[in-house]
Design a protein around this motif. Sequence first.
Motif, PDB file in Angstrom:
ATOM      1  N   LEU A 222      44.654  34.525  43.861  1.00 53.69           N
ATOM      2  CA  LEU A 222      43.852  33.862  45.154  1.00 53.69           C
ATOM      3  C   LEU A 222      44.328  34.119  46.185  1.00 53.69           C
ATOM      4  O   LEU A 222      43.805  34.829  47.432  1.00 53.69           O
TER       5      LEU A 222
ATOM      6  N   ARG B 112      46.131  32.115  38.512  1.00 52.52           N
ATOM      7  CA  ARG B 112      44.735  31.882  39.250  1.00 52.52           C
ATOM      8  C   ARG B 112      44.982  31.461  40.654  1.00 52.52           C
ATOM      9  O   ARG B 112      44.117  32.400  41.749  1.00 52.52           O
TER      10      ARG B 112
ATOM     11  N   ARG C 172      37.496  30.754  35.229  1.00 47.82           N
ATOM     12  CA  ARG C 172      38.380  29.866  34.863  1.00 47.82           C
ATOM     13  C   ARG C 172      37.757  29.076  33.290  1.00 47.82           C
ATOM     14  O   ARG C 172      37.665  28.839  31.988  1.00 47.82           O
TER      15      ARG C 172
ATOM     16  N   SER D 287      36.191  33.278  40.201  1.00 46.25           N
ATOM     17  CA  SER D 287      36.823  32.112  40.379  1.00 46.25           C
ATOM     18  C   SER D 287      36.388  31.497  38.690  1.00 46.25           C
ATOM     19  O   SER D 287      37.344  31.113  37.554  1.00 46.25           O
TER      20      SER D 287
ATOM     21  N   ARG E 170      41.236  22.267  41.073  1.00 47.43           N
ATOM     22  CA  ARG E 170      40.315  24.001  42.044  1.00 47.43           C
ATOM     23  C   ARG E 170      40.877  23.744  43.994  1.00 47.43           C
ATOM     24  O   ARG E 170      41.212  24.912  44.345  1.00 47.43           O
TER      25      ARG E 170
ATOM     26  N   GLU F 131      43.480  25.710  43.969  1.00 45.03           N
ATOM     27  CA  GLU F 131      43.663  26.780  43.913  1.00 45.03           C
ATOM     28  C   GLU F 131      42.678  28.125  44.616  1.00 45.03           C
ATOM     29  O   GLU F 131      43.825  29.071  45.087  1.00 45.03           O
ATOM     30  N   LYS F 132      41.854  27.716  45.863  1.00 45.30           N
ATOM     31  CA  LYS F 132      41.442  27.702  46.896  1.00 45.30           C
ATOM     32  C   LYS F 132      41.825  27.705  47.870  1.00 45.30           C
ATOM     33  O   LYS F 132      41.390  28.116  48.935  1.00 45.30           O
TER      34      LYS F 132
ATOM     35  N   ASP G  57      34.407  33.263  44.679  1.00 46.33           N
ATOM     36  CA  ASP G  57      34.174  31.995  43.683  1.00 46.33           C
ATOM     37  C   ASP G  57      33.410  31.566  42.673  1.00 46.33           C
ATOM     38  O   ASP G  57      34.133  31.547  41.473  1.00 46.33           O
TER      39      ASP G  57
END
Length: 218
Positions: free
Chosen positions: A155, A151, A124, A120, A13, A16-17, A117
């Motif tokens: 993002l 992803r 998931r 996303s 996470r 990804e972010k 968020d």
Amino acid sequence: MGKSEEVYASLVRMIEKGELEAGVLVSESGLMERTGFGRTPVREAVQRLARDHMVRIHPSKGIEIPAISVEDQLKRLEVRRVMEVLAVTLACERSTRQEAEVMSALAITLDGHHDLDEYSETVRQTHELITVSARNEYLAEAMAPLQGLSRRFWLTHVLDVRHEIAVGSVHHRQILEAIAARDISKARESSIALNDYLVEFALSVINSRAPRQAARTV
């Protein structure tokens, strides 16, 4: 879920972010501090991330979050397209009634308004539910890193958040509805449409760079 799996999920996470920045070296101790877990589960998670192409380990130097390129994304999508068609087919055939009900509920959730968020995390959940319903752990293990990297790319590059969420939500909702109805043909068609969208999105990143690159060469 074991400790190393918890660390893995947490680090995925963060990557990804963009909370763990691409190109920056991080230390094992730094990741221990970020996740709150000890050395062994962090090390095990990092080894798994390396196998999944989400980090690079540089002995005696640190752990690098690699940059993501359009070219790599397009290669990933070539593989993901085939795997997801198989996954939705198996999910239509093997999902339980309870899983089908959860898919229907999740499809309704995708009709709502989301921030980045929330969207996303819903995506998931969608991917995880489909792979669980497919009842093939080898397929699930192969798909998870491809979807995570995809992803991350999305993002990283999304500009018109509201528009892209709206488009992506339609594709994911159609997949879920088709599986819940056990409509294999529609599920496959919707899965391919989602991957077509992701390819178009990746190519749009190239196009968005072109004016800036041209300006620098003038």
